[in-house]
Design a protein around this motif. Structure first.
Motif, PDB file in Angstrom:
ATOM      1  N   ILE A  43       0.849  -1.190   0.000  1.00 60.37           N
ATOM      2  CA  ILE A  43       0.000   0.000   0.000  1.00 60.37           C
ATOM      3  C   ILE A  43       0.880   1.234   0.000  1.00 60.37           C
ATOM      4  N   THR A  44       0.769   2.065  -1.028  1.00 56.86           N
ATOM      5  CA  THR A  44       1.497   3.332  -1.019  1.00 56.86           C
ATOM      6  C   THR A  44       0.703   4.355  -0.218  1.00 56.86           C
ATOM      7  N   GLY A  45       1.415   5.284   0.390  1.00 61.16           N
ATOM      8  CA  GLY A  45       0.738   6.224   1.280  1.00 61.16           C
ATOM      9  C   GLY A  45       0.087   5.506   2.444  1.00 61.16           C
ATOM     10  N   GLY A  46       0.771   4.490   2.951  1.00 55.93           N
ATOM     11  CA  GLY A  46       0.163   3.601   3.943  1.00 55.93           C
ATOM     12  C   GLY A  46       0.360   3.995   5.390  1.00 55.93           C
ATOM     13  N   GLY A  47       0.965   5.149   5.637  1.00 57.87           N
ATOM     14  CA  GLY A  47       1.261   5.515   7.014  1.00 57.87           C
ATOM     15  C   GLY A  47       0.122   6.150   7.771  1.00 57.87           C
ATOM     16  N   ARG A  48      -0.858   6.702   7.052  1.00 56.21           N
ATOM     17  CA  ARG A  48      -1.949   7.410   7.728  1.00 56.21           C
ATOM     18  C   ARG A  48      -3.177   7.477   6.821  1.00 56.21           C
ATOM     19  N   GLY A  49      -4.257   8.019   7.366  1.00 55.11           N
ATOM     20  CA  GLY A  49      -5.463   8.219   6.572  1.00 55.11           C
ATOM     21  C   GLY A  49      -6.025   6.928   6.018  1.00 55.11           C
ATOM     22  N   ILE A  50      -6.469   6.983   4.775  1.00 55.20           N
ATOM     23  CA  ILE A  50      -7.045   5.812   4.124  1.00 55.20           C
ATOM     24  C   ILE A  50      -6.026   4.694   4.031  1.00 55.20           C
ATOM     25  N   GLY A  51      -4.756   5.040   3.795  1.00 55.28           N
ATOM     26  CA  GLY A  51      -3.714   4.013   3.684  1.00 55.28           C
ATOM     27  C   GLY A  51      -3.568   3.184   4.938  1.00 55.28           C
ATOM     28  N   ARG A  52      -3.600   3.844   6.090  1.00 52.01           N
ATOM     29  CA  ARG A  52      -3.517   3.119   7.362  1.00 52.01           C
ATOM     30  C   ARG A  52      -4.740   2.226   7.553  1.00 52.01           C
ATOM     31  N   GLU A  53      -5.914   2.735   7.205  1.00 50.47           N
ATOM     32  CA  GLU A  53      -7.133   1.931   7.333  1.00 50.47           C
ATOM     33  C   GLU A  53      -7.100   0.734   6.381  1.00 50.47           C
ATOM     34  N   LEU A  54      -6.529   0.908   5.203  1.00 49.29           N
ATOM     35  CA  LEU A  54      -6.386  -0.215   4.268  1.00 49.29           C
ATOM     36  C   LEU A  54      -5.468  -1.291   4.849  1.00 49.29           C
ATOM     37  N   ALA A  55      -4.380  -0.867   5.470  1.00 46.25           N
ATOM     38  CA  ALA A  55      -3.476  -1.837   6.101  1.00 46.25           C
ATOM     39  C   ALA A  55      -4.203  -2.616   7.192  1.00 46.25           C
ATOM     40  N   ARG A  56      -4.988  -1.921   7.987  1.00 51.27           N
ATOM     41  CA  ARG A  56      -5.763  -2.582   9.046  1.00 51.27           C
ATOM     42  C   ARG A  56      -6.762  -3.573   8.461  1.00 51.27           C
ATOM     43  N   GLU A  57      -7.464  -3.145   7.398  1.00 53.58           N
ATOM     44  CA  GLU A  57      -8.515  -3.987   6.833  1.00 53.58           C
ATOM     45  C   GLU A  57      -7.943  -5.217   6.142  1.00 53.58           C
ATOM     46  N   PHE A  58      -6.866  -5.063   5.394  1.00 49.83           N
ATOM     47  CA  PHE A  58      -6.246  -6.226   4.760  1.00 49.83           C
ATOM     48  C   PHE A  58      -5.736  -7.202   5.821  1.00 49.83           C
ATOM     49  N   SER A  59      -5.205  -6.659   6.903  1.00 47.70           N
ATOM     50  CA  SER A  59      -4.775  -7.523   8.014  1.00 47.70           C
ATOM     51  C   SER A  59      -5.970  -8.238   8.631  1.00 47.70           C
ATOM     52  N   ARG A  60      -7.044  -7.503   8.830  1.00 50.39           N
ATOM     53  CA  ARG A  60      -8.263  -8.064   9.432  1.00 50.39           C
ATOM     54  C   ARG A  60      -8.843  -9.183   8.567  1.00 50.39           C
ATOM     55  N   GLN A  61      -8.705  -9.047   7.251  1.00 54.49           N
ATOM     56  CA  GLN A  61      -9.256 -10.044   6.334  1.00 54.49           C
ATOM     57  C   GLN A  61      -8.277 -11.180   6.037  1.00 54.49           C
ATOM     58  N   GLY A  62      -7.146 -11.198   6.737  1.00 54.73           N
ATOM     59  CA  GLY A  62      -6.272 -12.361   6.687  1.00 54.73           C
ATOM     60  C   GLY A  62      -5.114 -12.313   5.713  1.00 54.73           C
ATOM     61  N   ALA A  63      -4.758 -11.138   5.192  1.00 53.54           N
ATOM     62  CA  ALA A  63      -3.617 -11.060   4.273  1.00 53.54           C
ATOM     63  C   ALA A  63      -2.365 -11.633   4.932  1.00 53.54           C
TER      64      ALA A  63
END
Length: 302
Positions: A43-63
C-alpha cells in the motif's frame, strides 16, 4: 465497406447484448470471494489516513503480509507496529512514489526482503489546493508526479511478476473528482482524471491476462486530514465518508473482483446526470460537487 465490416456491424448489437447479459450474470451469480491468506499487499501512502485503514482492513481479512510505503517514517513505523500486533507480518519502506528511481530501487528491496507482491494498492496522493494562477509551478509538478506518474512507476515495477505468476491485483484509490472537478484543487482534479484514464486503459489491456485484475475506487469527500478544506453543498445529505468505510469497501471490491467502485452508491447518479443533462444544466452538478480551500501548501496521504 467490404463484407467483413458489414458482418461485424450487423453482429455489433448482439455482442453488446451478450456483454450486458454476462455482466448481469456476474451480479446475480458472484464469483467466490478471493482468499487473501496467500497474498502480500503493498500500500502506497500507507502511514496514515485511508492508507492506514487499508493496512488494518487487509490484516483483518487475513492477508499474509502487508507492506506500506510512504515518505514519513514516523507514521509508517507506528502503522507497521500496529499491524504486527494484530498478528500480521508487516514491513515498511520509506519511498516517494513520485521519484521513479526511488520506486524501482525500493521495489527491488521489497522483492529481496519480503517476496513477490500480489496486490498493489496505489493510494499515495497530495493536494496543493490552489487556483491555477495562484499555484506554484513546482507544486503543480509535484502533485502530478505523485498522484499520476507514481502509478506508472509502481505498476511497471510489480506488474511483470504478477503476469508471470498469473496472480495479481492492481488497485487505485482515486476520487469522484476525477469525474466531476471542483474549484480550488485544479492540480488534484487533473491528476485524478489522468489516473482514472490510466486505470481504464490498464484494465482493458489486462482483459486477456489470466489471474491479474484491477479495481478503481472513486470515493466522494472522505473525512481525512487531506480534505479538511473541502466544502460540500449539502453536507447533511451527503456527509463525508469515513476512511474505514472506504478501506472496508475497497477490500471487499478486491475480493469480489469488481473493476469499479463509486462511494457512496449515489455517485452513480452524478455520473449519469453529467452524461445526459444539457450543458446549461451542468452548472448545478458542478456546484453540488463542492469546492476546496487548502490551509497549507500541501496535504496528502504519502
Amino acid at each position: 465497406m467490404d463484407w467483413r465490416n458489414s458482418v461485424r456491424l450487423f453482429l455489433l448489437p448482439f455482442h453488446i447484448v451478450l456483454c450486458v447479459l454476462r455482466s448481469a450474470a456476474r451480479l446475480l451469480l458472484p464469483a467466490r470471494p478471493r482468499d487473501l491468506r496467500g497474498d502480500t499487499v503493498l500500500i502506497t501512502g500507507g502511514g496514515r489516513g485511508i492508507g492506514r485503514e487499508l493496512a488494518r482492513e487487509f490484516s483483518r481479512q487475513g492477508a499474509k503480509k502487508v507492506i506500506i510505503w510512504g515518505r514519513t517514517e514516523k507514521c509508517l513505523k507506528e502503522t507497521a507496529e500496529e499491524i504486527r500486533q494484530r498478528g500480521t507480518e508487516c514491513h515498511y519502506f520509506v519511498c516517494d512514489v513520485g521519484n521513479r528511481e526511488e520506486v524501482y530501487q525500493q521495489a527491488k528491496s521489497v522483492r529481496e526482503k519480503v517476496g513477490d507482491v500480489t496486490i498493489l494498492v496505489n493510494n499515495a496522493a497530495v493536494v496543493h489546493g490552489r487556483s491555477l494562477m495562484d499555484s506554484d509551478d513546482d507544486a503543480l509538478l509535484k502533485s502530478q508526479h505523485i498522484n499520476t506518474l507514481g502509478q506508472f512507476w509502481t505498476t511497471k515495477a510489480f506488474l511483470p511478476r504478477m503476469l508471470e505468476l498469473q496472480n495479481g491485483h492492481i488497485v487505485c484509490i482515486n476520487s469522484v473528482l476525477a469525474l466531476s472537478a471542483i474549484p480550488g484543487a485544479i492540480d488534484y482534479c487533473t491528476s485524478k482524471a489522468s489516473s482514472f484514464a490510466f486505470m481504464e486503459s490498464l484494465t482493458l489491456g489486462l482483459l486477456d491476462c489470466p489471474g491479474v485484475n484491477t479495481t478503481t475506487v472513486l470515493p466522494f469527500h472522505t473525512n481525512t486530514e487531506m480534505f479538511q478544506g473541502m466544502r460540500v453543498r449539502f453536507p447533511n445529505i451527503f456527509p463525508p465518508l469515513k476512511p474505514e468505510t472506504v478501506a472496508r469497501k475497497t477490500v471487499e471490491a478486491v475480493q469480489k473482483n469488481h473493476a469499479l467502485l463509486l462511494l457512496p452508491w449515489t455517485m452513480h447518479l452524478l455520473v449519469i446526470l453529467k452524461s445526459v443533462l444539457p450543458p446549461a444544466a451542468l452548472e448545478e452538478i458542478h456546484r453540488f460537487s463542492g469546492s476546496y480551500t487548502c490551509m497549507n501548501t500541501f496535504k496528502g496521504r504519502t
